[in-house]
Each structure stands twice: as structure tokens, then as C-alpha cells.
Design an enzyme around this catalytic site. Structure first.
Site, PDB file in Angstrom:
ATOM      1  CG  LEU A   6      -2.001  -1.076   1.289  1.00 46.29           C
ATOM      2  CD1 LEU A   6      -2.959  -0.803   2.439  1.00 46.29           C
ATOM      3  CD2 LEU A   6      -2.764  -1.171  -0.022  1.00 46.29           C
ATOM      4  CE1 TYR A  12      -1.185  -4.667  10.884  1.00 47.15           C
ATOM      5  CE2 TYR A  12      -3.450  -5.390  11.169  1.00 47.15           C
ATOM      6  CZ  TYR A  12      -2.498  -4.682  10.461  1.00 47.15           C
ATOM      7  OH  TYR A  12      -2.862  -3.974   9.347  1.00 47.15           O
ATOM      8  CG  ASP A  70      14.191   0.757  12.383  1.00 49.41           C
ATOM      9  OD1 ASP A  70      12.964   0.807  12.626  1.00 49.41           O
ATOM     10  OD2 ASP A  70      14.944  -0.094  12.868  1.00 49.41           O
ATOM     11  CB  VAL A  71       9.156   4.026  11.752  1.00 54.28           C
ATOM     12  CG1 VAL A  71       9.021   4.492  10.312  1.00 54.28           C
ATOM     13  CG2 VAL A  71       8.617   2.613  11.922  1.00 54.28           C
ATOM     14  CB  SER A 107      -2.043  -7.826  -0.534  1.00 55.28           C
ATOM     15  OG  SER A 107      -2.478  -9.009   0.108  1.00 55.28           O
ATOM     16  CG  ASP A 132      10.448   0.502   3.170  1.00 54.01           C
ATOM     17  OD1 ASP A 132       9.274   0.455   2.776  1.00 54.01           O
ATOM     18  OD2 ASP A 132      10.994  -0.435   3.793  1.00 54.01           O
TER      19      ASP A 132
HETATM   20  N1  LIG Z   1      -2.704  -4.658   2.842  1.00 54.94           N
HETATM   21  C1  LIG Z   1      -3.877  -4.613   3.481  1.00 54.94           C
HETATM   22  O1  LIG Z   1      -4.829  -5.263   3.087  1.00 54.94           O
HETATM   23  C2  LIG Z   1      -4.044  -3.726   4.693  1.00 54.94           C
HETATM   24  C3  LIG Z   1      -5.262  -3.747   5.372  1.00 54.94           C
HETATM   25  C4  LIG Z   1      -5.411  -2.906   6.475  1.00 54.94           C
HETATM   26  C5  LIG Z   1      -4.382  -2.072   6.863  1.00 54.94           C
HETATM   27  N2  LIG Z   1      -3.213  -2.085   6.184  1.00 54.94           N
HETATM   28  C6  LIG Z   1      -2.155  -1.177   6.641  1.00 54.94           C
HETATM   29  O2  LIG Z   1      -1.558  -0.541   5.527  1.00 54.94           O
HETATM   30  C7  LIG Z   1      -0.160  -0.367   5.754  1.00 54.94           C
HETATM   31  C8  LIG Z   1       0.633  -1.025   4.640  1.00 54.94           C
HETATM   32  O3  LIG Z   1       0.306  -2.402   4.601  1.00 54.94           O
HETATM   33  P1  LIG Z   1       0.959  -3.382   3.514  1.00 54.94           P
HETATM   34  O4  LIG Z   1       0.078  -4.577   3.448  1.00 54.94           O
HETATM   35  O5  LIG Z   1       1.272  -2.625   2.280  1.00 54.94           O
HETATM   36  O6  LIG Z   1       2.317  -3.801   4.287  1.00 54.94           O
HETATM   37  P2  LIG Z   1       3.637  -4.474   3.702  1.00 54.94           P
HETATM   38  O7  LIG Z   1       4.110  -5.432   4.756  1.00 54.94           O
HETATM   39  O8  LIG Z   1       3.435  -4.997   2.316  1.00 54.94           O
HETATM   40  O9  LIG Z   1       4.680  -3.250   3.614  1.00 54.94           O
HETATM   41  C9  LIG Z   1       5.153  -2.618   4.773  1.00 54.94           C
HETATM   42  C10 LIG Z   1       6.329  -1.718   4.409  1.00 54.94           C
HETATM   43  O10 LIG Z   1       6.831  -1.161   5.629  1.00 54.94           O
HETATM   44  C11 LIG Z   1       8.247  -1.303   5.660  1.00 54.94           C
HETATM   45  N3  LIG Z   1       8.722  -1.390   7.038  1.00 54.94           N
HETATM   46  C12 LIG Z   1       8.610  -2.440   7.889  1.00 54.94           C
HETATM   47  N4  LIG Z   1       9.222  -2.156   9.055  1.00 54.94           N
HETATM   48  C13 LIG Z   1       9.711  -0.901   8.949  1.00 54.94           C
HETATM   49  C14 LIG Z   1      10.434  -0.052   9.818  1.00 54.94           C
HETATM   50  N5  LIG Z   1      10.818  -0.449  11.053  1.00 54.94           N
HETATM   51  N6  LIG Z   1      10.774   1.194   9.399  1.00 54.94           N
HETATM   52  C15 LIG Z   1      10.426   1.604   8.148  1.00 54.94           C
HETATM   53  N7  LIG Z   1       9.763   0.833   7.257  1.00 54.94           N
HETATM   54  C16 LIG Z   1       9.395  -0.406   7.657  1.00 54.94           C
HETATM   55  C17 LIG Z   1       8.517  -2.594   4.882  1.00 54.94           C
HETATM   56  O11 LIG Z   1       9.864  -2.647   4.419  1.00 54.94           O
HETATM   57  C18 LIG Z   1       7.489  -2.482   3.754  1.00 54.94           C
HETATM   58  O12 LIG Z   1       7.977  -1.758   2.645  1.00 54.94           O
HETATM   59  C19 LIG Z   1       0.118  -0.948   7.134  1.00 54.94           C
HETATM   60  O13 LIG Z   1       0.076   0.087   8.088  1.00 54.94           O
HETATM   61  C20 LIG Z   1      -1.016  -1.917   7.331  1.00 54.94           C
HETATM   62  O14 LIG Z   1      -1.292  -2.135   8.690  1.00 54.94           O
HETATM   63  C21 LIG Z   1      -3.014  -2.896   5.122  1.00 54.94           C
END
Ligand SMILES: NC(=O)c1ccc[n+]([C@@H]2O[C@H](COP(=O)([O-])OP(=O)(O)OC[C@H]3O[C@@H](n4cnc5c(N)ncnc54)[C@H](O)[C@@H]3O)[C@@H](O)[C@H]2O)c1
Length: 249
Positions: free
Chosen positions: A23, A156, A63-64, A191, A42
Site C-alpha cells: 500500500l 497487530y 527505521d521508524v 495484495s 523505508d
Molecule cells: N494490505 C492490506 O490489506 C491492509 C489492510 C489494512 C491495513 N493495512 C495497513 O496498511 C499499511 C501497509 O500495509 P501493507 O500490506 O502494504 O504492508 P507491507 O508489509 O506490504 O509493507 C510494509 C512496508 O513497511 C516497511 N517497514 C517495515 N518495518 C519498517 C520499519 N521499522 N521502518 C520503516 N519501514 C518499515 C517494509 O519494508 C514495507 O515496505 C500498514 O500500516 C497496514 O497495517 C493494510
């Protein structure tokens, strides 16, 4: 009166955490298409660089979990691009470990990335935006933070429920300074992990979605663009649900 000939975020700078994939990458692309210059931060620099190359953005390693590193990264973005108008706290870790099996280290790490990292993001961007008298912050929550879910872990879910509380507190604090803070609560978004599921399982999941289909990452990106645009100027402290009708409140 806004110039309708220009894209809605033209001249704006956006900072997106976790923008290297999923996302976050879609949000970075959406903000760029809407005219913003985008900083893609990232922990995986190479993936952020790949998306940045595609959209002409700036990739930074971040790193957040580390507040000092977060501040330096944000300052570097401001030094390169002049200011940050839009902050998107998207980085997260999404384990589905059963609550009976979560080790305390895993609990702490999920909360440190998903919630404490977003807290740092809101505070660092909030200070900058408060000084400038304007800004938009968008936090990625989840339906898992609104309703019981066994698809993702309780750590989570707790982090995402916390994200909604964080959003309201920062919204209240920053409202007098022209800064809005809102959250998105997506669910059932297409996804790679969903695509990898057996077709029968995908059909069963789809049957539980009133709109009869999964959402698209581009639809989440469009909601972020809206929240960052002049059209959403009167909205703050809100949570937008993007779940195909799976949870109505
Ligand atoms: N994909 C979904 O269906 C969905 C549904 C509800 C909520 N969300 C929320 O949307 C957001 C993105 O989800 P996604 O599915 O794309 O996740 P994802 O796991 O595909 O991507 C997460 C990204 O965050 C980065 N990351 C991880 N740890 C980190 C850190 N310590 N510092 C900096 N970057 C870091 C990773 O490298 C990656 O690029 C999240 O907050 C998730 O909770 C996603």
C-alpha cells in the site's frame, strides 16, 4: 479558489513511510500522480529506490522504531525539498501469530513499528507543520483495530486500535494550527499474500464482502490523496473505512 487546471497536490511535498512495497508504494504513486513530490522512506532502501525511480521521488533509508533516526531522515527530506506538507504513517509489520504463541519480543517489535513509529511520525511532522501553520497527516489503521479479527495477530490489532486513538489526540492538538490528522481503516485489499491464497479460500473471503469484491491498493491511495487535498480541509480526527462494507458503524 483552487486552479482546477493543476493536479490537486501540485507543489506539495509528501513523506510516506514504508513506501517500498504494498500500500505504501501505491500511496506514493497516487500522491505523485496527484502532483506531489514524494519522499519514500523505508527500512528496505533498495525497494524504496525502485519505486522512487519510477515516480521521480526521493528514497531514504528509515527505521521508524528509532526516533533520532526518524528526525534526521525527516530533516534531510526538508533540507532537500524545502518542507513536508503531507505525512503518511504507513510502515508496519503484520504477523498473524496466534495470541497463545506471541513472544514478548514479537509483541514489543510490532508495537514499536506500527504504533510507536507512527507516534514519532505524527510528532516529528506535527512540530514542523505546527510551525508552518498547515499540513496533513494520514495514518494507516486497519479494520483489525475496530473489530475482532483472527486473520492478523492481537498485537497487530492492538497497534491499529492505538493508531485511531493517536489520530484523534494529534488531531485535537494540531487543529488550532491548521494541521489535519486522519486515519484510514482498510480491509480486504488485494495484495500478493491474498493472491497467493487457494482460490476456494479467496472465494470464501469474497463472499463475506457486501460489495462482492476485494479492494485495490489504488483505492486506498485515492483516499490518501483525498485526505491530503484541499477538498478535505474540514475533516480531522476521522477514520475513513475502506472495507467493501464488511464493517459498518
Ligand atoms: N494490505 C492490506 O490489506 C491492509 C489492510 C489494512 C491495513 N493495512 C495497513 O496498511 C499499511 C501497509 O500495509 P501493507 O500490506 O502494504 O504492508 P507491507 O508489509 O506490504 O509493507 C510494509 C512496508 O513497511 C516497511 N517497514 C517495515 N518495518 C519498517 C520499519 N521499522 N521502518 C520503516 N519501514 C518499515 C517494509 O519494508 C514495507 O515496505 C500498514 O500500516 C497496514 O497495517 C493494510
Amino acid at each position: 479558489m483552487a486552479n482546477l487546471a493543476l493536479p490537486p497536490l501540485s507543489g506539495r511535498v509528501a513523506f510516506v513511510t514504508g513506501a517500498g512495497q504494498g500500500l505504501g508504494a501505491a500511496i506514493a504513486r497516487g500522491l505523485s500522480e496527484a502532483g506531489a513530490r514524494v519522499v519514500l522512506a523505508d527500512i528496505e532502501l533498495a525497494s524504496a529506490e525502485a519505486v522512487a525511480a519510477e515516480i521521480g521521488g526521493l528514497a531514504l533509508q528509515l527505521d521508524v522504531r528509532d526516533e533520532t533516526a526518524f528526525s534526521s531522515c525527516f530533516d534531510a527530506a526538508v533540507a532537500r525539498l524545502g518542507a513536508v506538507d503531507i505525512m503518511v504513517n504507513n510502515a508496519a509489520r503484520t504477523p498473524s501469530t496466534s495470541l497463545w504463541d506471541i513472544a514478548s519480543e514479537e509483541w514489543d517489535d510490532v508495537l514499536a513499528i506500527n504504533l510507536r513509529g507512527a507516534f514519532f511520525g505524527c510528532r516529528i511532522a506535527g512540530r514542523h507543520m505546527r510551525e508552518r501553520g498547515e499540513g496533513r497527516i494520514v495514518n494507516l489503521g486497519s479494520m483489525a483495530g475496530q473489530q475482532a479479527s483472527n486473520a492478523t495477530g492481537v498485537h497487530y490489532a492492538a497497534s491499529k486500535a492505538g493508531m485511531l486513538a493517536l489520530t484523534r489526540s494529534f488531531a485535537q492538538e494540531l487543529a488550532p494550527h491548521g494541521v489535519t490528522v486522519n486515519a484510514l481503516a482498510p480491509a480486504a485489499i488485494r495484495s500478493p499474500s491474498l493472491d497467493a491464497m487457494a482460490p476456494a479460500r479467496q472465494h470464501a473471503l469474497q463472499a463475506g464482502i457486501p460489495l462482492g469484491r476485494f479492494g485495490l491498493a489504488e483505492e486506498v491511495a485515492a483516499a490518501v490523496v483525498y485526505l491530503a487535498s484541499p477538498a478535505a480541509a474540514f475533516m480531522t480526527g476521522a477514520t475513513l473505512d475502506l472495507n467493501g462494507g464488511r464493517f459498518m458503524r
